[in-house]
Every structure is written in C-alpha cells, then in structure tokens.
Enzyme design. Structure first.
Site, PDB file in Angstrom:
ATOM      1  N   GLU A  35       0.827  -1.204   0.000  1.00 38.95           N
ATOM      2  CA  GLU A  35       0.000   0.000   0.000  1.00 38.95           C
ATOM      3  C   GLU A  35       0.868   1.263   0.000  1.00 38.95           C
ATOM      4  O   GLU A  35       1.806   1.376   0.788  1.00 38.95           O
ATOM      5  CB  GLU A  35      -0.918  -0.007   1.230  1.00 38.95           C
ATOM      6  CG  GLU A  35      -1.915   1.137   1.252  1.00 38.95           C
ATOM      7  CD  GLU A  35      -2.796   1.123   2.491  1.00 38.95           C
ATOM      8  OE1 GLU A  35      -3.840   1.789   2.489  1.00 38.95           O
ATOM      9  OE2 GLU A  35      -2.432   0.423   3.477  1.00 38.95           O
ATOM     10  N   LYS A 110     -10.234   2.503  -2.422  1.00 39.98           N
ATOM     11  CA  LYS A 110     -10.434   1.895  -1.102  1.00 39.98           C
ATOM     12  C   LYS A 110     -11.774   2.321  -0.510  1.00 39.98           C
ATOM     13  O   LYS A 110     -12.088   3.509  -0.428  1.00 39.98           O
ATOM     14  CB  LYS A 110      -9.286   2.316  -0.191  1.00 39.98           C
ATOM     15  CG  LYS A 110      -9.259   1.663   1.185  1.00 39.98           C
ATOM     16  CD  LYS A 110      -7.971   2.063   1.893  1.00 39.98           C
ATOM     17  CE  LYS A 110      -7.823   1.431   3.263  1.00 39.98           C
ATOM     18  NZ  LYS A 110      -6.518   1.769   3.882  1.00 39.98           N
ATOM     19  N   CYS A 147      -5.958  -2.900   2.320  1.00 42.78           N
ATOM     20  CA  CYS A 147      -5.698  -2.796   3.757  1.00 42.78           C
ATOM     21  C   CYS A 147      -6.958  -2.893   4.618  1.00 42.78           C
ATOM     22  O   CYS A 147      -7.451  -3.980   4.845  1.00 42.78           O
ATOM     23  CB  CYS A 147      -4.900  -1.528   4.057  1.00 42.78           C
ATOM     24  SG  CYS A 147      -3.998  -1.615   5.641  1.00 42.78           S
TER      25      CYS A 147
END
Length: 289
Positions: A35, A110, A147
């Site tokens: 990331e 995300k 994540c």
C-alpha cells in the site's frame, strides 16, 4: 513484494520498479505492490503538506506509464497502490491495474477508511465510489481490495461474487511500540486469520502484501513497526507462502486455479447462501433483541 519505505519518494519508486522488473523476469505473472509504496506511511499524522504526494491516476500518469512498460516487457499483470488526486480537495487511496500487454485496465478506490492513532486516513482519503472491482487479466480474474478492507467479510464476498480468482490486499499494517508486548501476536494473528477466513468462505486465493521496517511518527510520538509477513492463502485457508517479518522480499509462488472449482464443489457455500435472509446487512445495527 514487501519493502521498506524512506522519505525519498524517488528512491522508493526506483526500488519498486527494479523489484517489479526482477519479479516479472523471474516468472511472476501477477505482481502487487504494498500500500502507498511511493511514500512512507504518511497517515501517522494529519499534515496538509502530505497532499503533495497525490497524483491523477489514469493511463497518462507517469508512474502508470513506467510500470506499463515493465508489464509489457515482462508480460506481467501489475497492481499499483497509489495516492489519487481526483479533483481539487478530493483524494482517494487507489490501486491501478495493468494487464500483461501493458494496457491500463482501470482502478479501485479503497472503500473502508480507518481513523485510529497513527492511522489517520480519514484526513486524507474519501471512501471509494467505484464499487468492488474485479479485473479480467490475461492470467486470472483479479480482485483488488486495500488494507482496512481486509477486515470486512462483505467486501471479500462481493469481490468473489464478481468472479475474483485471487483477491489482492495491498497493505500497510504493524505494531505501535506501546502495544506490541501486550497485544502484538494477537493483533497479527487476527490479521492473518481473518484473511484466511475470507479465502475459505469464498473459495478463492488471497494475497496480502504488507511493508516492513519501523517508520517513526513525524511528530516524534512513537511510530509503526510494520509486520511484513506478506502471505498467500489458498481456498482452503492454507498459507502456502509467507515472507519474513524483517526483510525486503519478492514473494513468488505458483498457484493452481483449478483448486477454486474443486473447493467450491466440495464446500458449496455459494449454492447454500440464503440471500433472502440477509437484508438486515444493509443496516448499521439491529436494535431488537
């Protein structure tokens, strides 16, 4: 591919370009970065100056073009985790996906954004609005989550339902020094276990790509010791390859996509889903006992 990040973004980029090229030349068909690989994990503090790292993400982006050349040269699919500037004052934590001919397939933003000590992502990123994405690449149908998304079974389920053979999770997660002694292994075990559970529940492969090294907080208040330990889980939840907790590593492992059908026949979770009973999942909480 897990690496240590430094303040010099050019150094981070050049190192990652080199590692990705080497991975492709070594036979990797699908390559994923950690990331926000171009920078240190700047979300430890809220600092307006960090918005300078953001870039417009499309096929004309210089970073995308540099990796597109490598993708074409090595015939590798590449997943890049980048800080996206969508518009003035509007930013996302985003991955771009390149096919093995170097073509730009698109991006995922995300969806779940954390806000915790040293993980102040809500200051920087707005939640994604592209939905859960699966990219049909030369080698496999690739799902991309990022994540904090990895803790949510709904995200993995919807990505698998769109046809993902492998779900990649570019990641930046680790210990706060003051928590490591009391909670360290429990936190790590939870992280690995929940993702292995996603692999089992959805009958697909999972690849979690973390960073390594200690990054001090810019305000002098501790920092984060990143776990590394990037790993690949098969559809039975077996960890079939894992990196170390300290070293920069390019983790390469051959997988058998036919195992997806085998496990889904043996454990037909998709067949037996009672979708008519799941409406309450769209609510924040259920008040009635």
């Amino acid at each position: 591919m897990q690496t240590r990040s430094v303040e010099d973004t050019k150094e981070n980029l050049e190192k990652t370009l080199e590692y990705v090229y080497e991975a492709g030349k070594s036979g990797a068909d699908i390559i994923c970065t950690q990331e926000l690989f171009k920078t240190v994990y700047f979300c430890q503090t809220e600092d307006w100056d960090n918005f300078r790292y953001a870039e417009v993400i499309d096929q004309n982006n210089d970073t995308v073009k540099a990796f597109s050349k490598i993708a074409k040269d090595t015939q590798s699919v590449i997943i890049l985790s980048l800080f996206e500037k969508r518009a003035e004052g509007l930013y996302h934590n985003t991955v771009a996906v390149l096919d093995a001919d170097g073509s730009y397939l698109g991006k995922y933003r995300k969806m779940h954004i954390p806000d915790d000590p040293h993980f102040y992502e809500k200051f920087y990123f707005t939640p994604g609005d592209l939905g859960y994405k699966v990219f049909k690449t030369r080698y496999a149908n690739v799902g991309t989550l990022i994540c904090w998304d990895q803790w949510f079974p709904e995200a993995a389920r919807l990505t698998a339902m769109k046809g993902a053979d492998i779900i990649f999770y570019p990641t930046a997660i680790g210990w706060l020094p003051e928590e490591k002694e009391d909670y360290g292994e429990s936190q790590y075990n939870a992280w690995e276990t929940v993702q292995r559970g996603h692999a089992v529940a959805n009958g697909c492969y999972i690849a979690a790509v973390n960073r390594v090294g200690f990054e001090p907080s810019p305000d002098g208040n501790g920092g984060i010791e990143f776990w590394g330990r990037s790993f690949i889980s098969d559809p039975y939840g077996n960890v079939i390859k894992k990196a170390s907790g300290e070293k920069e590593e390019v983790l390469i492992h051959e997988i058998d996509l036919s195992l997806i059908d085998e496990t889904r026949i043996t454990w037909p979770f998709f067949r037996d889903r009672r979708i008519e009973t799941y409406h309450d999942l769209s609510k924040r909480w259920l008040e009635d006992l």
